[in-house]
Design a protein around this motif. Structure first.
Motif, mmCIF file in Angstrom:
data_model
loop_
_atom_site.group_PDB
_atom_site.id
_atom_site.type_symbol
_atom_site.label_atom_id
_atom_site.label_comp_id
_atom_site.label_asym_id
_atom_site.label_seq_id
_atom_site.Cartn_x
_atom_site.Cartn_y
_atom_site.Cartn_z
ATOM 1 N N LEU A 1 0.810 -1.228 -0.241
ATOM 2 C CA LEU A 1 0.081 -0.025 0.017
ATOM 3 C C LEU A 1 0.808 1.342 -0.045
ATOM 4 C CD1 LEU A 1 -3.029 -0.824 2.450
ATOM 5 C CD2 LEU A 1 -2.740 -1.233 -0.074
ATOM 6 N N TYR A 2 2.254 1.130 0.114
ATOM 7 C CA TYR A 2 3.014 2.476 -0.012
ATOM 8 C C TYR A 2 2.819 3.027 -1.334
ATOM 9 C CZ TYR A 2 7.038 5.485 0.085
ATOM 10 O OH TYR A 2 8.097 6.266 -0.126
ATOM 11 N N ARG A 3 2.515 4.332 -1.513
ATOM 12 C CA ARG A 3 2.776 5.254 -2.581
ATOM 13 C C ARG A 3 3.572 6.400 -2.265
ATOM 14 N NH1 ARG A 3 1.672 0.834 -3.984
ATOM 15 N NH2 ARG A 3 -0.273 0.270 -5.588
ATOM 16 N N PRO A 4 4.670 6.731 -2.819
ATOM 17 C CA PRO A 4 5.347 8.032 -2.618
ATOM 18 C C PRO A 4 4.521 9.255 -3.001
ATOM 19 C CG PRO A 4 6.413 6.903 -4.323
ATOM 20 C CD PRO A 4 5.484 5.866 -3.757
ATOM 21 N N GLY B 1 -2.181 9.361 -1.293
ATOM 22 C CA GLY B 1 -3.405 8.917 -1.745
ATOM 23 C C GLY B 1 -4.200 7.612 -1.011
ATOM 24 N N VAL B 2 -3.277 6.633 -0.880
ATOM 25 C CA VAL B 2 -3.927 5.509 -0.368
ATOM 26 C C VAL B 2 -4.163 5.408 1.377
ATOM 27 C CG1 VAL B 2 -3.552 3.110 0.081
ATOM 28 C CG2 VAL B 2 -2.852 3.972 -1.857
ATOM 29 N N ASP C 1 1.357 11.925 3.199
ATOM 30 C CA ASP C 1 0.282 11.294 3.850
ATOM 31 C C ASP C 1 -0.424 11.936 4.919
ATOM 32 O OD1 ASP C 1 0.290 9.221 2.276
ATOM 33 O OD2 ASP C 1 1.413 7.789 3.777
ATOM 34 N N ILE C 2 0.425 12.961 5.408
ATOM 35 C CA ILE C 2 -0.436 13.721 6.646
ATOM 36 C C ILE C 2 -1.220 14.734 5.961
ATOM 37 C CG2 ILE C 2 -0.021 15.475 8.325
ATOM 38 C CD1 ILE C 2 2.392 13.848 9.079
ATOM 39 N N ARG C 3 -0.719 15.477 4.889
ATOM 40 C CA ARG C 3 -1.486 16.498 4.265
ATOM 41 C C ARG C 3 -2.678 15.890 3.396
ATOM 42 N NH1 ARG C 3 3.964 20.120 2.186
ATOM 43 N NH2 ARG C 3 3.452 21.427 4.014
ATOM 44 N N ASP C 4 -2.518 14.859 2.761
ATOM 45 C CA ASP C 4 -3.599 14.266 2.155
ATOM 46 C C ASP C 4 -4.802 13.811 3.358
ATOM 47 O OD1 ASP C 4 -2.362 14.307 0.016
ATOM 48 O OD2 ASP C 4 -1.696 12.208 -0.428
ATOM 49 N N ILE C 5 -4.212 13.132 4.391
ATOM 50 C CA ILE C 5 -5.357 12.771 5.260
ATOM 51 C C ILE C 5 -6.040 14.029 5.912
ATOM 52 C CG2 ILE C 5 -5.470 11.538 7.807
ATOM 53 C CD1 ILE C 5 -3.423 9.894 6.861
#
Length: 235
Positions: free
Chosen positions: A26-29, A32-33, A56-60
């Motif tokens: 599930l890792y995507r640099p 999104g995931v 990831d923090i900003r996406d979340i």
């Protein structure tokens, strides 16, 4: 967000750790995931998210309205500390606007030679209003973190620091001892695999519980089932 408001939102709730590391499916640099994982956790009733890395923090934070505990995992030569190990990672996390920054608060020395107490005091001088969670390994870690100004203490690193006894499951005893002796909120974390274990942590005095692998790491979940199925059948 003010600490009192964070406490109100997190109290007696589940924080879901939404992380994937390089090499995991599930890792995507590009991100999104993990934002989708966080959205699912939010819909299920989680009260917070723990996440790794700026992307990831900003996406979340764009995807869900829950408080976010931010970390940056980074390896430095000569130090075993990898959860928010230097001020460079703290600076990057502050820029994201995450609600709480978590950092290693164990007996291991930081990459630049500071003790956990010295490092946290540096962080607090630079960012006096930023809520900080101390990822601890022991009761002594938690007591020292409190004296150094930590806003939350967690049991994240119990069993993962050299010299700790190996643990197959959650350390209920440690959480109970910390909750009884430390005045700052305790966040139970580490090897919590079953819902009853999370509930027990709250009964022992934890303010909230972090669960990660049992919810958001399908590779580990699938391995757990596969390994159980491969065990010899009883007769």
């Amino acid at each position: 967000m003010e600490k009192s408001e964070l406490l109100r939102k997190l109290s007696h709730g589940l924080i879901v750790s939404c992380q994937a590391l390089p090499g995991e499916p599930l890792y995507r640099p590009q991100g999104g995931v993990m934002a989708l994982m966080a959205k699912a956790a939010c819909q299920a009733g989680a009260v917070g998210i723990r996440a790794n890395g700026v992307q990831d923090i900003r996406d979340i934070m764009r995807e869900v309205p829950l408080p976010v505990i931010g970390i940056i995992k980074k390896d430095y030569t000569g130090s075993s500390v990898y959860i928010t190990p230097t001020l460079a990672e703290v600076d990057a996390l502050v820029e994201t606007g995450c609600d709480i920054i978590a950092l290693d608060f164990t007996r291991s020395l930081r990459p630049h030679g500071e003790s956990a107490k010295e490092f946290l005091e540096q962080v607090k001088r630079r960012y006096p209003h930023q809520p900080i969670m101390a990822d601890c390994s022991s009761l002594q870690d938690a007591l020292t973190a409190q004296s150094a100004g930590a806003d939350f203490v967690g049991t994240t690193l119990n069993g993962y620091v050299r010299g700790d006894p190996p643990m197959a499951g959650p350390n209920f005893e440690l959480v109970g001892r910390i909750a009884a002796q430390v005045q700052v909120p305790v966040i139970a974390e580490g090897r919590i695999q079953e819902p009853w274990q999370a509930r027990r942590m709250l009964e022992l005095g934890a303010t909230a519980v972090v669960v990660g692998a049992a919810i958001t790491r399908p590779l580990e979940i699938a391995r757990h089932f596969v390994n159980e199925i491969r065990l010899p059948c009883g007769g």
